[in-house]
Design an enzyme around this catalytic site. Structure first.
Site, PDB file in Angstrom:
ATOM      1  CB  SER A   1      -0.951  -0.056   1.198  1.00  0.00           C
ATOM      2  OG  SER A   1      -1.968   0.916   1.100  1.00  0.00           O
TER       3      SER A   1
ATOM      4  CG  ASP B   1       8.685   4.282 -11.272  1.00  0.00           C
ATOM      5  OD1 ASP B   1       9.396   3.262 -11.236  1.00  0.00           O
ATOM      6  OD2 ASP B   1       7.462   4.252 -11.521  1.00  0.00           O
TER       7      ASP B   1
ATOM      8  CE  LYS C   1      -5.097  -2.179   0.590  1.00  0.00           C
ATOM      9  NZ  LYS C   1      -5.146  -0.722   0.400  1.00  0.00           N
TER      10      LYS C   1
END
Length: 407
Positions: free
Chosen positions: A311, A322, A336
């Site tokens: 999460s 990224d 999740k």
């Protein structure tokens, strides 16, 4: 205007008035229990991410449920659970008053119980331990990550909701709770009698490691994204920086998540510019959260992740990976990628409703897929006291990666 025209006008006005009265009196036409069901239906109708409601006629379901003679709150709760079950989404769920209060307490910084973070296994739906809180009764008893919790006080956890399991493990300090555990790799079951205690939820543990590398390394372990997590992480970074840390290892292993905003704010501590996460609502509208130019650390960073990283932890890990801010080491994360919001019900209960999904800055949808670290290092579960030591293979790999960065 003739008498006939006047009569039509009066009739139209009367019809509008009666319709208005009908709308105003809809709630009054139902019992208190039915109104709780009705409000739950309305919340999901307005906010739920899937506008097909799992490919069913949501209005028809409303009519069916409201025809029931609901006489009390327990019947209302049972009906709401039945309604939500049709969505086939374990994260959209009813929180009874005590559960709702407990959830709010657990994200605020303190609770009383065994000190065990739990989740549902993504494949089997079985209740499992994510990680015991450092210094908690659960850690002292010997509960380990990935232990399957099969019974609580003799009651089977099969089909037990996550919040119900958490509620049963919480309680007044000094009281006992029995947990029956099935440990992976073992054939029998273990039974633990645990005495509940007051749990201080400082989510951060930090230390300066001067022995594993030629340069000092700041180690920061984050257990949960609670309301005080950002402040505690910022404090740890500043303290370690003053002590001479030349690189950082951020440990998100077995961190089940928590508050979305905390995940975003902690990402901003490390990243000066760029997109941190995208959110997608039921209309497919894309929103985003950006860095604000207020990063407080620019030294090299490695992030530790595993199958218990979920999460908000995945939002943070994805943002760092990224944006090229950190190298991820460990094992693939939980997966999740859904965001829930909390809604109040009239009787102090609440609903957790999936309102959006998120994508990493490179537009990865990680739900049920997880995030693959840059360097995969498998490891058997270790205790919290072993984390960040020579017994921790993933930590040692992270130290190596910091050495590569330094060179």
């Amino acid at each position: 205007m003739g008498l006939r025209g006047l009569g039509k006008l009066i009739g139209a006005i009367a019809l509008i008035f009666l319709c208005w009265l009908g709308g105003m009196s809809e709630a009054a036409a139902f019992s208190e229990a039915q109104n709780i069901v009705l409000e739950s239906w309305r919340i999901v109708n307005r906010a739920y991410i899937d506008e097909t409601f799992n490919h069913q006629n949501w209005w028809q379901l409303r009519e069916k449920l409201l025809k029931r003679p609901l006489d009390n709150r327990e019947q209302a709760y049972g009906t709401i659970r039945e309604m939500l079950a049709t969505l086939d989404d374990p994260f959209t769920r009813l929180l009874e008053p005590e559960q709702y209060r407990s959830l709010q307490v657990s994200t605020s910084g303190e609770l009383s119980g065994v000190g065990l973070q739990i989740d549902l296994d993504a494949e089997t739906g079985q209740l499992e331990a994510v990680s015991p809180i450092a210094g908690s009764p659960a850690e002292a008893a010997g509960i380990k990550p990935l232990d399957k919790i099969v019974e609580i006080d003799g009651l089977s956890t099969k089909d037990m909701a996550l919040d119900e399991a958490a509620r049963r493990m919480r309680g007044k300090a000094g009281t006992k709770v029995s947990l029956t555990i099935a440990r992976p790799g073992e054939t029998g079951r273990r039974k633990f009698e645990i005495v509940r205690d007051r749990i201080a939820l400082n989510p951060v543990y930090a230390m300066l490691d001067t022995t594993s590398s030629s340069t000092p390394i700041g180690y920061v372990r984050l257990a949960q994204f609670s309301a005080n997590a950002t402040q505690e992480v910022a404090h740890a970074i500043a303290k370690l920086g003053k002590q001479g840390a030349q690189g950082y290892i951020l440990d998100l292993r077995n961190n089940p998540g928590g508050l979305l905003q905390a995940g975003i704010e902690i990402a901003r501590l490390w990243i000066d510019e760029g997109t941190l996460v995208y959110t997608v609502n039921r209309q497919g509208t894309l929103g985003s959260f950006e860095a604000t130019g207020n990063a407080i650390a620019d030294k090299p960073l490695v992030v530790l992740v595993n199958q218990g990283t979920a999460s908000a932890s995945e939002i943070l890990a994805g943002a760092l990976q990224d944006n090229g801010r950190a190298i991820l080491v460990g094992e693939k994360t939980f997966g999740k990628g859904l965001i829930q919001s909390l809604f109040d019900l009239p009787d102090d209960a609440g609903l957790a409703v999936t309102v959006a999904k998120y994508e990493t800055p490179s537009h990865q949808d990680i739900h049920k897929r997880g995030i693959l670290p840059d360097r995969v290092v498998p490891q058997e579960p270790i205790t919290l006291s072993e984390a960040g030591t020579s017994s921790d293979k993933q930590y040692l790999a992270a130290v190596e990666e910091l050495g590569i960065i330094d060179n």
